[in-house]
Design a protein around this motif. Structure first.
Motif, PDB file in Angstrom:
ATOM      1  N   UNK A   1       5.553  12.843 -13.159  1.00  0.00           N
ATOM      2  CA  UNK A   1       4.992  12.367 -11.893  1.00  0.00           C
ATOM      3  C   UNK A   1       5.005  10.849 -11.814  1.00  0.00           C
ATOM      4  N   UNK A   2       4.698  10.190 -12.936  1.00  0.00           N
ATOM      5  CA  UNK A   2       4.757   8.732 -12.986  1.00  0.00           C
ATOM      6  C   UNK A   2       6.188   8.255 -12.748  1.00  0.00           C
ATOM      7  N   UNK A   3       7.153   8.893 -13.397  1.00  0.00           N
ATOM      8  CA  UNK A   3       8.551   8.511 -13.216  1.00  0.00           C
ATOM      9  C   UNK A   3       8.996   8.724 -11.769  1.00  0.00           C
ATOM     10  N   UNK A   4       8.574   9.833 -11.177  1.00  0.00           N
ATOM     11  CA  UNK A   4       8.910  10.082  -9.773  1.00  0.00           C
ATOM     12  C   UNK A   4       8.265   9.071  -8.838  1.00  0.00           C
ATOM     13  N   UNK A   5       7.028   8.684  -9.144  1.00  0.00           N
ATOM     14  CA  UNK A   5       6.346   7.674  -8.330  1.00  0.00           C
ATOM     15  C   UNK A   5       7.020   6.316  -8.431  1.00  0.00           C
ATOM     16  N   UNK A   6       7.434   5.934  -9.638  1.00  0.00           N
ATOM     17  CA  UNK A   6       8.133   4.661  -9.818  1.00  0.00           C
ATOM     18  C   UNK A   6       9.474   4.692  -9.096  1.00  0.00           C
TER      19      UNK A   6
ATOM     20  N   UNK B   1      10.643   2.176  -6.124  1.00  0.00           N
ATOM     21  CA  UNK B   1      11.875   1.389  -6.164  1.00  0.00           C
ATOM     22  C   UNK B   1      12.728   1.636  -4.924  1.00  0.00           C
ATOM     23  N   UNK B   2      12.757   2.881  -4.455  1.00  0.00           N
ATOM     24  CA  UNK B   2      13.497   3.201  -3.240  1.00  0.00           C
ATOM     25  C   UNK B   2      12.886   2.483  -2.038  1.00  0.00           C
ATOM     26  N   UNK B   3      11.556   2.450  -1.977  1.00  0.00           N
ATOM     27  CA  UNK B   3      10.880   1.742  -0.887  1.00  0.00           C
ATOM     28  C   UNK B   3      11.154   0.248  -0.956  1.00  0.00           C
ATOM     29  N   UNK B   4      11.126  -0.315  -2.145  1.00  0.00           N
ATOM     30  CA  UNK B   4      11.394  -1.746  -2.299  1.00  0.00           C
ATOM     31  C   UNK B   4      12.820  -2.082  -1.878  1.00  0.00           C
ATOM     32  N   UNK B   5      13.765  -1.214  -2.223  1.00  0.00           N
ATOM     33  CA  UNK B   5      15.157  -1.398  -1.797  1.00  0.00           C
ATOM     34  C   UNK B   5      15.272  -1.372  -0.283  1.00  0.00           C
ATOM     35  N   UNK B   6      14.601  -0.410   0.333  1.00  0.00           N
ATOM     36  CA  UNK B   6      14.628  -0.268   1.788  1.00  0.00           C
ATOM     37  C   UNK B   6      14.044  -1.503   2.469  1.00  0.00           C
ATOM     38  N   UNK B   7      12.945  -2.014   1.936  1.00  0.00           N
ATOM     39  CA  UNK B   7      12.302  -3.196   2.520  1.00  0.00           C
ATOM     40  C   UNK B   7      13.191  -4.423   2.336  1.00  0.00           C
TER      41      UNK B   7
ATOM     42  N   UNK C   1       0.830  -1.211   0.000  1.00  0.00           N
ATOM     43  CA  UNK C   1       0.000   0.000   0.000  1.00  0.00           C
ATOM     44  C   UNK C   1       0.860   1.255   0.000  1.00  0.00           C
ATOM     45  N   UNK C   2       1.984   1.193   0.706  1.00  0.00           N
ATOM     46  CA  UNK C   2       2.888   2.347   0.723  1.00  0.00           C
ATOM     47  C   UNK C   2       3.390   2.641  -0.690  1.00  0.00           C
ATOM     48  N   UNK C   3       3.762   1.590  -1.414  1.00  0.00           N
ATOM     49  CA  UNK C   3       4.270   1.798  -2.775  1.00  0.00           C
ATOM     50  C   UNK C   3       3.174   2.292  -3.714  1.00  0.00           C
ATOM     51  N   UNK C   4       1.972   1.760  -3.589  1.00  0.00           N
ATOM     52  CA  UNK C   4       0.861   2.218  -4.426  1.00  0.00           C
ATOM     53  C   UNK C   4       0.557   3.684  -4.134  1.00  0.00           C
ATOM     54  N   UNK C   5       0.580   4.041  -2.865  1.00  0.00           N
ATOM     55  CA  UNK C   5       0.314   5.424  -2.474  1.00  0.00           C
ATOM     56  C   UNK C   5       1.366   6.362  -3.050  1.00  0.00           C
ATOM     57  N   UNK C   6       2.636   5.938  -3.027  1.00  0.00           N
ATOM     58  CA  UNK C   6       3.695   6.780  -3.586  1.00  0.00           C
ATOM     59  C   UNK C   6       3.505   6.974  -5.089  1.00  0.00           C
ATOM     60  N   UNK C   7       3.110   5.924  -5.786  1.00  0.00           N
ATOM     61  CA  UNK C   7       2.895   6.032  -7.225  1.00  0.00           C
ATOM     62  C   UNK C   7       1.729   6.961  -7.541  1.00  0.00           C
ATOM     63  N   UNK C   8       0.618   6.775  -6.837  1.00  0.00           N
ATOM     64  CA  UNK C   8      -0.566   7.607  -7.077  1.00  0.00           C
ATOM     65  C   UNK C   8      -0.284   9.061  -6.708  1.00  0.00           C
ATOM     66  N   UNK C   9       0.440   9.283  -5.630  1.00  0.00           N
ATOM     67  CA  UNK C   9       0.770  10.656  -5.233  1.00  0.00           C
ATOM     68  C   UNK C   9       1.629  11.335  -6.303  1.00  0.00           C
ATOM     69  N   UNK C  10       2.592  10.605  -6.846  1.00  0.00           N
ATOM     70  CA  UNK C  10       3.421  11.170  -7.919  1.00  0.00           C
ATOM     71  C   UNK C  10       2.598  11.510  -9.143  1.00  0.00           C
ATOM     72  N   UNK C  11       1.699  10.597  -9.523  1.00  0.00           N
ATOM     73  CA  UNK C  11       0.839  10.856 -10.678  1.00  0.00           C
ATOM     74  C   UNK C  11      -0.056  12.068 -10.453  1.00  0.00           C
ATOM     75  N   UNK C  12      -0.697  12.136  -9.297  1.00  0.00           N
ATOM     76  CA  UNK C  12      -1.602  13.253  -9.012  1.00  0.00           C
ATOM     77  C   UNK C  12      -0.865  14.580  -8.929  1.00  0.00           C
ATOM     78  N   UNK C  13       0.306  14.555  -8.352  1.00  0.00           N
ATOM     79  CA  UNK C  13       1.091  15.784  -8.263  1.00  0.00           C
ATOM     80  C   UNK C  13       1.503  16.262  -9.654  1.00  0.00           C
ATOM     81  N   UNK C  14       1.979  15.341 -10.480  1.00  0.00           N
ATOM     82  CA  UNK C  14       2.347  15.709 -11.850  1.00  0.00           C
ATOM     83  C   UNK C  14       1.159  16.191 -12.647  1.00  0.00           C
ATOM     84  N   UNK C  15       0.026  15.493 -12.517  1.00  0.00           N
ATOM     85  CA  UNK C  15      -1.186  15.899 -13.217  1.00  0.00           C
ATOM     86  C   UNK C  15      -1.625  17.296 -12.776  1.00  0.00           C
ATOM     87  N   UNK C  16      -1.618  17.540 -11.479  1.00  0.00           N
ATOM     88  CA  UNK C  16      -2.046  18.846 -10.956  1.00  0.00           C
ATOM     89  C   UNK C  16      -1.143  19.976 -11.414  1.00  0.00           C
ATOM     90  N   UNK C  17       0.163  19.743 -11.348  1.00  0.00           N
ATOM     91  CA  UNK C  17       1.092  20.785 -11.801  1.00  0.00           C
ATOM     92  C   UNK C  17       0.947  21.044 -13.303  1.00  0.00           C
TER      93      UNK C  17
END
Length: 103
Positions: free
Chosen positions: A79-84, A88-94, A41-57
């Protein structure tokens, strides 16, 4: 009359306090079966947040400059690239944390 507190009583009190402190210490933290779901869920949230932020800007810049789809597409992709990248950073950390606990 004595000049100070009784050392034997102080030592006994310290021993009792140390025993109480040991009894109140929290136990080891156990991994729950939900930890992997929480990581997902953390990774999905990061992806969606990146997309929404990019879309909004992008949308905001398009409205401000009157160039409707240009900035919207560019910033949504950024935003998609930033979310991905954040995923990846979260997956590395885990993975690093799992490797440390299994060693």
């Amino acid at each position: 009359m004595t000049d100070g507190p009784d050392p034997d009583r102080l030592n006994a009190l310290e021993a009792k306090l140390a025993e109480k402190r040991r009894a109140n210490e929290p136990g080891p933290v156990e991994e729950h079966h939900l930890s992997q779901a929480q990581a997902g869920w953390r990774m999905v949230t990061e992806l969606v947040a990146g997309l929404l932020l990019g879309f909004g800007l992008g949308y905001g810049l398009d409205v401000a400059f009157g160039t409707m789809p240009v900035f919207l597409i560019i910033f949504t992709l950024l935003g998609f690239a930033g979310g991905v990248r954040a995923m990846m950073r979260s997956a590395e950390e885990i993975a690093k944390k799992n490797a440390e606990t299994h060693d």
